[in-house]
Design a protein around this motif. Structure first.
Motif, PDB file in Angstrom:
ATOM      1  N   LEU A  22      31.467   7.366  45.976  1.00 53.39           N
ATOM      2  CA  LEU A  22      32.289   6.470  45.753  1.00 53.39           C
ATOM      3  C   LEU A  22      32.819   5.512  46.877  1.00 53.39           C
ATOM      4  O   LEU A  22      32.867   4.408  46.487  1.00 53.39           O
ATOM      5  N   ARG A  23      32.561   5.883  47.970  1.00 54.70           N
ATOM      6  CA  ARG A  23      32.819   4.967  49.172  1.00 54.70           C
ATOM      7  C   ARG A  23      31.662   3.926  49.172  1.00 54.70           C
ATOM      8  O   ARG A  23      32.025   2.699  49.491  1.00 54.70           O
ATOM      9  N   LYS A  25      30.150   2.650  46.258  1.00 54.36           N
ATOM     10  CA  LYS A  25      30.663   1.995  45.314  1.00 54.36           C
ATOM     11  C   LYS A  25      31.520   0.962  45.680  1.00 54.36           C
ATOM     12  O   LYS A  25      31.487  -0.132  45.307  1.00 54.36           O
ATOM     13  N   LEU A  26      32.600   1.527  46.400  1.00 50.31           N
ATOM     14  CA  LEU A  26      33.765   0.566  46.664  1.00 50.31           C
ATOM     15  C   LEU A  26      33.123  -0.507  47.479  1.00 50.31           C
ATOM     16  O   LEU A  26      33.612  -1.532  47.704  1.00 50.31           O
ATOM     17  N   LYS A  28      30.472  -1.912  47.902  1.00 48.44           N
ATOM     18  CA  LYS A  28      29.613  -2.829  47.327  1.00 48.44           C
ATOM     19  C   LYS A  28      30.377  -3.764  46.497  1.00 48.44           C
ATOM     20  O   LYS A  28      30.077  -5.207  46.354  1.00 48.44           O
ATOM     21  N   GLU A  29      31.625  -3.475  46.233  1.00 47.54           N
ATOM     22  CA  GLU A  29      32.379  -4.424  45.544  1.00 47.54           C
ATOM     23  C   GLU A  29      33.359  -5.084  46.441  1.00 47.54           C
ATOM     24  O   GLU A  29      34.268  -6.040  46.464  1.00 47.54           O
ATOM     25  N   SER A 142      31.734   7.599  39.801  1.00 46.89           N
ATOM     26  CA  SER A 142      32.025   6.701  40.619  1.00 46.89           C
ATOM     27  C   SER A 142      32.072   5.076  40.122  1.00 46.89           C
ATOM     28  O   SER A 142      33.057   4.382  40.297  1.00 46.89           O
ATOM     29  N   THR A 143      31.124   5.041  38.992  1.00 47.94           N
ATOM     30  CA  THR A 143      31.339   3.908  38.457  1.00 47.94           C
ATOM     31  C   THR A 143      32.728   3.828  37.560  1.00 47.94           C
ATOM     32  O   THR A 143      33.103   2.775  37.432  1.00 47.94           O
ATOM     33  N   LEU A 146      35.651   3.247  39.677  1.00 45.34           N
ATOM     34  CA  LEU A 146      35.688   1.768  40.242  1.00 45.34           C
ATOM     35  C   LEU A 146      36.544   1.038  38.993  1.00 45.34           C
ATOM     36  O   LEU A 146      37.442   0.224  39.278  1.00 45.34           O
ATOM     37  N   LYS A 147      36.298   1.194  37.791  1.00 47.64           N
ATOM     38  CA  LYS A 147      37.095   0.583  36.755  1.00 47.64           C
ATOM     39  C   LYS A 147      38.472   0.805  36.688  1.00 47.64           C
ATOM     40  O   LYS A 147      39.321  -0.029  36.704  1.00 47.64           O
ATOM     41  N   VAL A 149      40.330   2.145  39.312  1.00 51.31           N
ATOM     42  CA  VAL A 149      40.713   1.329  40.818  1.00 51.31           C
ATOM     43  C   VAL A 149      40.997  -0.111  40.473  1.00 51.31           C
ATOM     44  O   VAL A 149      42.124  -0.596  40.723  1.00 51.31           O
ATOM     45  N   LYS A 150      40.290  -0.919  39.899  1.00 51.46           N
ATOM     46  CA  LYS A 150      40.549  -2.254  39.638  1.00 51.46           C
ATOM     47  C   LYS A 150      41.638  -2.443  38.554  1.00 51.46           C
ATOM     48  O   LYS A 150      42.629  -3.288  38.858  1.00 51.46           O
TER      49      LYS A 150
END
Length: 256
Positions: A22-23, A25-26, A28-29, A142-143, A146-147, A149-150
């Motif tokens: 998750l870290r 992935k975050l 990368k955003e 984690s994908t 991320l959705k 989270v946004k």
């Protein structure tokens, strides 16, 4: 738009695969990800804080990565008041946990405890967990995380409410969607193992067997994941049973 600051914690320790996936992935955003994790597995510590000894913070990486020799709630306290100081994060994320936090698990879970602690500090908080510890696909989870989270960053959360999110352990393409759920009652069959040491001392190990087959009431967290949905349970800080107050008043409970 300013870069969002994400405060990432967990209860499984700084080397947990769910946390690391998750870290990554975050980052990368292009989020600013401040990670503060226990130096060992602290599962089952709930919301406990360490008052009986001093705590240490170790900087693991220059890219805002720290470890603490304490509980997840300790990590939240030290992260906010020592590491971040005057910088208030936009969101606190706890997880991704290595096992489920369904039903009554939320009372024991250090993952949920960290999200609750973040909410006490007035930070929108989300706890992420798989429905089972058996072969979780943290990359896919984690994908999906991320959705969510946004979405939380876009619309916010109700005051004094955090989210307990659980992913079904199925291929990402088979997930049917998202459901807002209520807390169920139990996702484990309790098991206590008895052992005898070489010196004939008796000791016990408290554990449990994962199950999604019992207590599967409609609208609950583990019914949702059993049926292939991502469960999103809003949890309030206020645990008062207001209906219970009314019922006790009708029973003239205070005329003792």
């Amino acid at each position: 738009m300013d870069k969002y600051t994400i405060f990432l914690v967990n209860d499984d320790g700084y080397q947990s695969e769910g946390l690391l996936k998750l870290r990554k992935k975050l980052l990368k955003e292009n989020f600013r990800v401040v990670t503060v994790a226990p130096d060992r597995n602290m599962s089952g510590t709930s919301h406990s804080l360490t008052f009986t000894r001093p705590l240490k913070i170790e900087k693991l990486d220059e890219d805002f990565y720290y470890i603490v020799d304490g509980t997840p709630a300790d990590c939240v306290h030290l992260g906010l008041q020592v590491i971040l100081k005057d910088l208030k994060p936009d969101l606190l994320i706890s997880g991704i946990n290595t096992g489920p936090n369904l039903g009554n698990d939320i009372f024991y879970s250090g993952t949920v405890g960290a999200a609750r602690e973040g909410t006490i500090f007035g930070i929108p908080s989300v706890a992420f967990s798989p429905a089972s510890s058996k072969n979780p696909d943290f990359e896919s989870m984690s994908t999906i995380a991320l959705k969510i989270v946004k979405k939380v960053l876009k619309v916010g959360l109700p005051e004094k409410v955090f989210l307990n999110v659980t992913f079904p352990n199925i291929p990402i393409g088979d997930i049917k969607g998202y459901l807002l759920t209520r807390q169920g009652r139990g996702a484990y069959k309790e098991r206590i193992e008895k052992y005898i040491s070489p010196s004939k001392e008796v000791y016990y190990w408290i554990g449990g067997e994962e199950t999604l087959e019992e207590e599967c009431e409609k609208g609950t967290d583990y019914t949702a994941v059993r049926d292939g949905f991502v469960s999103i349970t809003p949890i309030r800080l206020d645990l008062t049973d207001y209906r219970g107050i009314e019922e006790l008043e009708k029973l003239t409970f205070l005329s003792i």
